[in-house]
Design an enzyme around this catalytic site. Structure first.
Site, PDB file in Angstrom:
ATOM      1  N   HIS A 100       0.849  -1.196   0.000  1.00  0.00           N
ATOM      2  CA  HIS A 100       0.000   0.000   0.000  1.00  0.00           C
ATOM      3  C   HIS A 100       0.888   1.250   0.000  1.00  0.00           C
ATOM      4  O   HIS A 100       1.994   1.239   0.558  1.00  0.00           O
ATOM      5  CB  HIS A 100      -0.911  -0.009   1.236  1.00  0.00           C
ATOM      6  CG  HIS A 100      -1.919   1.108   1.230  1.00  0.00           C
ATOM      7  ND1 HIS A 100      -1.618   2.366   1.657  1.00  0.00           N
ATOM      8  CD2 HIS A 100      -3.196   1.143   0.798  1.00  0.00           C
ATOM      9  CE1 HIS A 100      -2.692   3.144   1.507  1.00  0.00           C
ATOM     10  NE2 HIS A 100      -3.655   2.427   0.985  1.00  0.00           N
ATOM     11  N   GLU A 172      -4.110   2.985  -7.197  1.00  0.00           N
ATOM     12  CA  GLU A 172      -4.473   4.053  -6.269  1.00  0.00           C
ATOM     13  C   GLU A 172      -3.574   5.269  -6.482  1.00  0.00           C
ATOM     14  O   GLU A 172      -2.432   5.270  -6.001  1.00  0.00           O
ATOM     15  CB  GLU A 172      -4.299   3.583  -4.820  1.00  0.00           C
ATOM     16  CG  GLU A 172      -5.153   2.419  -4.416  1.00  0.00           C
ATOM     17  CD  GLU A 172      -5.296   2.344  -2.902  1.00  0.00           C
ATOM     18  OE1 GLU A 172      -6.407   2.508  -2.424  1.00  0.00           O
ATOM     19  OE2 GLU A 172      -4.282   2.157  -2.218  1.00  0.00           O
TER      20      GLU A 172
HETATM   21  P1  PGA Z   1      -9.424   6.386   1.031  1.00  0.00           P
HETATM   22  O1  PGA Z   1      -8.232   5.342   1.153  1.00  0.00           O
HETATM   23  O2  PGA Z   1     -10.602   5.628   0.444  1.00  0.00           O
HETATM   24  O3  PGA Z   1      -9.693   6.847   2.434  1.00  0.00           O
HETATM   25  O4  PGA Z   1      -8.978   7.486   0.127  1.00  0.00           O
HETATM   26  C1  PGA Z   1      -8.027   4.372   0.167  1.00  0.00           C
HETATM   27  C2  PGA Z   1      -6.783   3.576   0.437  1.00  0.00           C
HETATM   28  O5  PGA Z   1      -5.800   4.143   0.938  1.00  0.00           O
HETATM   29  O6  PGA Z   1      -6.748   2.352   0.171  1.00  0.00           O
END
Ligand code: PGA
Length: 261
Positions: A100, A172
């Site tokens: 992540h 992401e």
């Molecule tokens: P968020 O986080 O939905 O709060 O933006 C997503 C993530 O970090 O996986």
């Protein structure tokens, strides 16, 4: 959705919720999760609570998979403070988020260690969910930067294509995580396509087409349905919006509605 990839909706609780809050959340969703083979639903939480969560899910027969937010790439030995893949399997965990953005940025997790964790997950029967991100400073939606593609190449180096259907990639953008902004739908679909192309280079097209690509970063009950419906997006990784049971359930219902269309 036109592919036969099983979409995955995964809550990423990060370092949130204590024991009683987790119990409250699980009670709130009990009896409300759809019993369906069109969707896989899961929650990733702090390791210390995973066993209790698995026990609750088994006892109440919830259609919910429990994920860890990290793991180590060795099953046993002198690695103080790490979590063994075998230990996660031992308590009934289904998979693990790997690499992540917060782990890469705050804990200096490297592409190399992500690759080792992917291999260890697969070897132990855990689903590896590899998160890849663009850095804020380098984001250009029309030309997805080399950095996530490098992340992909190194994360999956040496992985046999027979594992493709077990692999999940979460796209992401770093600037979207924790913000109130997402890329446009067009940009998300474009990024997913580019990611699938680079997976094709590694695994070949038949295997790459089996890999699930999620979108994550500022997903809300308001924007989830449209993002989820994109042809190359096979699920969502949801941070803040997944902390409230009703929001999580709403996103799941919307995703199911898309799958039934
Ligand atoms: P968020 O986080 O939905 O709060 O933006 C997503 C993530 O970090 O996986």
């Amino acid at each position: 959705m036109m592919s036969n990839r099983l979409p995955l909706i995964l809550a990423n609780w990060k370092m949130n919720k204590n024991r009683s809050e987790i119990h409250e959340f699980l009670q709130a969703i009990t009896g409300k999760l759809p019993l369906t083979n069109l969707l896989q639903v899961g929650v990733a939480a702090q390791s210390v609570y995973l066993e209790k969560m698995v026990d609750y899910v088994n006892h109440h027969q919830l259609p919910l998979d429990i994920f860890s937010e990290n793991l180590f790439y060795v099953n046993q030995g002198s690695y103080t403070g790490e979590t063994s893949p075998a230990a996660l399997v031992d308590i009934g965990v289904k998979g693990s988020i790997i690499g992540h953005y917060e782990r890469r940025k705050l804990f200096k997790e490297s592409n190399g260690s992500v690759g080792l964790k992917v291999a260890a997950s697969l070897k132990n029967g855990l689903l590896p969910l590899v998160a890849i991100s663009e850095d804020t400073s380098t984001y250009d939606p029309t030309d997805i930067e080399m950095s996530p593609l490098t992340e992909i190449a190194i994360s999956f180096a040496g992985i046999d294509k027979k594992w493709a259907s077990k692999i999940v990639v979460a796209y992401e953008p770093a600037w979207a995580i924790g913000s109130d902004r997402t890329p446009t739908l067009k940009e998300i679909e474009h990024a997913a396509k580019v990611i699938r192309q680079s997976l094709t280079v590694i695994f070949g097209s038949a295997a790459a087409n089996q890999i699930r690509i999620q979108y994550g970063g500022a997903v809300t009950p308001e924007n989830a349905k449209a993002i989820f419906a994109l042809p190359n997006i096979d699920g969502l990784l949801i941070g803040r919006s997944s902390l409230v049971a009703d929001n999580f359930l709403r996103i799941i219902d919307d995703a199911l509605a898309v799958e039934k269309e």
